[in-house]
Every structure is written in structure tokens, then in C-alpha cells.
Design a protein around this motif. Structure first.
Motif, mmCIF file in Angstrom:
data_model
loop_
_atom_site.group_PDB
_atom_site.id
_atom_site.type_symbol
_atom_site.label_atom_id
_atom_site.label_comp_id
_atom_site.label_asym_id
_atom_site.label_seq_id
_atom_site.Cartn_x
_atom_site.Cartn_y
_atom_site.Cartn_z
ATOM 1 N N PRO A 1 0.843 -1.208 0.000
ATOM 2 C CA PRO A 1 0.000 0.000 0.000
ATOM 3 C C PRO A 1 0.875 1.254 0.000
ATOM 4 C CG PRO A 1 -0.692 -1.548 1.721
ATOM 5 C CD PRO A 1 0.610 -2.064 1.180
ATOM 6 N N SER A 2 0.520 2.227 -0.822
ATOM 7 C CA SER A 2 1.373 3.414 -0.959
ATOM 8 C C SER A 2 1.225 4.351 0.243
ATOM 9 C CB SER A 2 1.054 4.146 -2.264
ATOM 10 O OG SER A 2 -0.319 4.337 -2.357
ATOM 11 N N PHE A 3 2.024 5.385 0.285
ATOM 12 C CA PHE A 3 2.008 6.386 1.351
ATOM 13 C C PHE A 3 0.606 6.970 1.499
ATOM 14 C CE2 PHE A 3 2.444 10.955 2.447
ATOM 15 C CZ PHE A 3 3.046 10.837 3.694
ATOM 16 N N VAL A 4 0.145 7.062 2.735
ATOM 17 C CA VAL A 4 -1.175 7.651 2.992
ATOM 18 C C VAL A 4 -0.953 9.050 3.569
ATOM 19 C CG1 VAL A 4 -3.345 7.424 4.260
ATOM 20 C CG2 VAL A 4 -2.152 5.364 3.458
ATOM 21 N N PRO A 5 -1.322 10.107 2.850
ATOM 22 C CA PRO A 5 -1.088 11.460 3.364
ATOM 23 C C PRO A 5 -1.789 11.663 4.704
ATOM 24 C CG PRO A 5 -1.800 11.501 1.069
ATOM 25 C CD PRO A 5 -1.996 10.092 1.554
ATOM 26 N N PRO A 6 -1.123 12.330 5.648
ATOM 27 C CA PRO A 6 -1.747 12.520 6.966
ATOM 28 C C PRO A 6 -2.971 13.426 6.861
ATOM 29 C CG PRO A 6 0.266 13.828 6.772
ATOM 30 C CD PRO A 6 0.182 12.992 5.536
ATOM 31 N N GLN A 7 -3.998 13.107 7.666
ATOM 32 C CA GLN A 7 -5.232 13.899 7.600
ATOM 33 C C GLN A 7 -5.020 15.268 8.226
ATOM 34 O OE1 GLN A 7 -8.407 11.608 9.266
ATOM 35 N NE2 GLN A 7 -8.575 10.347 7.432
ATOM 36 N N GLU B 1 10.295 1.597 4.984
ATOM 37 C CA GLU B 1 10.362 3.050 4.785
ATOM 38 C C GLU B 1 9.032 3.702 5.171
ATOM 39 O OE1 GLU B 1 10.796 4.292 0.712
ATOM 40 O OE2 GLU B 1 10.293 6.352 1.254
ATOM 41 N N LEU B 2 7.938 3.104 4.708
ATOM 42 C CA LEU B 2 6.629 3.699 4.978
ATOM 43 C C LEU B 2 6.215 3.505 6.431
ATOM 44 C CD1 LEU B 2 4.881 2.675 1.662
ATOM 45 C CD2 LEU B 2 5.501 4.975 2.375
ATOM 46 N N ASP B 3 6.560 2.347 7.012
ATOM 47 C CA ASP B 3 6.180 2.103 8.400
ATOM 48 C C ASP B 3 6.924 3.053 9.353
ATOM 49 O OD1 ASP B 3 4.573 0.522 10.200
ATOM 50 O OD2 ASP B 3 6.468 -0.233 10.998
ATOM 51 N N MET B 4 8.134 3.439 8.971
ATOM 52 C CA MET B 4 8.911 4.332 9.840
ATOM 53 C C MET B 4 8.714 5.807 9.466
ATOM 54 S SD MET B 4 12.492 2.334 10.526
ATOM 55 C CE MET B 4 12.820 1.450 9.022
ATOM 56 N N ALA C 1 -1.190 5.523 7.339
ATOM 57 C CA ALA C 1 -1.783 4.212 7.014
ATOM 58 C C ALA C 1 -2.605 3.660 8.186
ATOM 59 C CB ALA C 1 -0.676 3.233 6.626
ATOM 60 N N ALA C 2 -2.050 3.760 9.405
ATOM 61 C CA ALA C 2 -2.744 3.156 10.562
ATOM 62 C C ALA C 2 -4.140 3.754 10.716
ATOM 63 C CB ALA C 2 -1.920 3.359 11.830
ATOM 64 N N GLU C 3 -4.228 5.089 10.563
ATOM 65 C CA GLU C 3 -5.550 5.748 10.689
ATOM 66 C C GLU C 3 -6.497 5.275 9.580
ATOM 67 O OE1 GLU C 3 -2.594 7.778 10.742
ATOM 68 O OE2 GLU C 3 -2.664 7.368 12.888
ATOM 69 N N ALA C 4 -5.908 4.915 8.448
ATOM 70 C CA ALA C 4 -6.737 4.449 7.331
ATOM 71 C C ALA C 4 -7.023 2.950 7.429
ATOM 72 C CB ALA C 4 -6.029 4.776 6.004
ATOM 73 N N GLY C 5 -6.603 2.331 8.547
ATOM 74 C CA GLY C 5 -6.904 0.908 8.744
ATOM 75 C C GLY C 5 -5.899 -0.033 8.105
ATOM 76 N N ILE C 6 -4.739 0.500 7.690
ATOM 77 C CA ILE C 6 -3.719 -0.368 7.072
ATOM 78 C C ILE C 6 -2.649 -0.662 8.126
ATOM 79 C CG2 ILE C 6 -1.920 -0.517 5.288
ATOM 80 C CD1 ILE C 6 -3.660 1.557 3.694
#
Ligand code: SF4
Length: 253
Positions: free
Chosen positions: A115-121, A178-181, A187-192
């Protein structure tokens, strides 16, 4: 100073092939890709090879030189013993298309699974702020030129076609890391759950940190130390976090 080198180049296609002997002139300062081009220009016009920049930046001319995965454009002839034959073969972990060209579509399929980078809300693109340490980490991983030498070298898939469906390989586990750090990834807020994904979908557990991927990386990315080991630590922390455990028990009720 010029000399005559003995090259053994794998020629063939998906149905099979063999090493073909060539004697070819080598000039001072040349790299293996220069010699392959000379072969095309003189005695093997139909020799298939994938290349583009000849500057170690496009990641196209990956092959195995004397059994070691390398970029042909970055392998100086002066590094090789002129008295010994130079054996050039296609990358072993991917199906051969023809001669030195392999089908690397496995890697593109794996790329699509991350899953690609999820921009912060609530934060606009111009408002992103990050610590220099976080910027530096992303920059190291983004030096990747996608030559797929690490994917080709990794013993989990190199001789184990059966592992390919369940293992993303070092390049894409590095992408997950890279994305997890990434401090701004939402992503976490988006349920990933990237850590769970690393373990359950991308095969992080298959990696036993032998560092063979790091050894062949032409960009000298510390794939194992800076991406795979931290990702393992993060995934394990999450798995054995007592609060996560308690939460999963409550959810199951
Ligand atoms: Fe190539 Fe290094 Fe990227 Fe692996 S991590 S694909 S070896 S540049």
C-alpha cells in the motif's frame, strides 16, 4: 593498453541455452557493458541485453558476472583477471526472455502489493515537517534504482520459485519499512497495518538477515541493517505488545 579477453556469454531463451565463447578486444577504462556492446557491433548482432543509462542509475543492465550479481555498466574490466574467462549470465531468479534479458515482472507485481504512502489527515502538502533523521532514512531507501540485484540474490527466492507468491523480497520489504517508519504516513488511521502486512502478506519471517542483499546493492543501501532488521523489531514489538494482545482478545469476544 588493449588486450584480447575470453568471454563466455549465455545465449538462449526460455526453452534453454548455453554459454557461447567469444574473443573480444578490451581497451583501457572499459566496463563489461562496453564489451557486450562490442560483441553486438562485431560478431553477435542479435545478442539481447537490456541497458539504458550506462551510468549506474537506470538499474537496467543487471546480470551475473563470474557468478556474482552486478550491474554490467559498473563493473570495470580492470577488476577482472585478464587471464581468466569472463562469464556473463542472466539474473538467475527471474525467467529468461532471451540471452541476458530476464522477465522481472515479479518485482512489479510485488510493488503493487505494498500500500502506498497515505497522506496525513488535516496536514496540507506544504505543511509537512519532519526531523532530519527521518528525512535521511527515507533518502537512503529512495536511492534504490530498482536494478533488482537484491531480489535476484536473496536465497529465499533465488532457488525457490515456490516462495515467490509469499515473499516480497528485500527491495519491497525495504519499501514497507520506509513507509512504516515514515512519521507522516497515515496508514494506521486508514486501517492499514503495515507491520502485520509485512509478516503475513510480504513474508518478512522468511528473511534470516544473511545480508546477501546488502552486499550486492550498487547504491550501497544498508538494506538489512537499516530496513529489514528495524522492520522485524517493529513487527515483533507489535506482536508481543501486551496492549495489542489484550485488544485482540477483547475484539474476539
Ligand atoms: Fe538494486 Fe539496491 Fe535497489 Fe536492491 S536495494 S533493487 S540492489 S539498488
Amino acid at each position: 593498453m588493449s588486450y584480447e579477453a575470453h568471454f563466455k556469454v549465455w545465449r538462449g531463451d526460455a526453452d534453454g541455452g548455453s554459454l557461447v565463447d567469444y574473443t573480444v578486444t578490451v581497451n583501457e577504462g572499459e566496463v563489461v557493458l562496453d564489451i557486450i556492446h562490442r560483441l553486438q557491433a562485431t560478431e553477435a548482432a542479435d545478442l539481447a541485453v537490456r541497458w539504458n543509462c550506462k551510468a549506474g542509475k537506470c538499474g537496467s543492465c543487471s546480470a551475473e558476472i563470474n557468478g556474482r550479481p552486478r550491474l554490467m555498466c559498473m563493473t570495470r574490466m580492470s577488476l577482472l583477471d585478464p587471464a581468466e574467462p569472463v562469464v556473463v549470465t542472466p539474473m538467475r531468479a527471474f525467467p529468461v526472455v532471451r540471452d541476458l534479458v530476464t522477465d522481472v515482472s515479479f518485482n512489479y507485481a510485488k510493488a503493487r502489493e505494498v500500500p502506498s504512502f497515505v497522506p496525513p489527515q488535516g496536514v496540507g502538502p506544504g505543511e509537512y515537517r519532519m526531523q532530519q533523521e527521518d528525512v535521511g532514512r527515507s533518502q537512503e531507501f529512495r536511492k534504490c534504482i530498482e536494478c533488482f540485484l537484491c531480489q535476484n540474490t536473496c536465497h529465499v527466492v533465488r532457488d525457490h520459485e515456490e516462495n515467490k507468491p509469499v515473499f516480497a523480497g528485500p527491495r519491497f520489504l525495504m519499501r514497507v519499512a520506509e513507509l512504516d517508519m515514515h512519521p507522516l504516513d497515515g496508514a494506521a488511521e486508514a486501517g492499514i497495518d503495515r507491520k502485520r502486512g509485512a509478516q503475513e502478506e510480504h513474508g518478512l519471517g522468511y528473511c534470516n538477515i544473511t545480508k546477501c542483499c546488502t552486499e550486492v546493492c550498487p547504491e550501497h543501501i544498508k538494506i538489512t541493517d537499516n530496513a529489514l532488521i528495524p522492520l522485524k523489531e517493529r513487527a515483533v514489538d507489535r506482536k508481543y505488545d501486551p496492549l495489542v494482545w489484550l485488544g485482540s482478545k477483547i475484539k474476539r469476544r
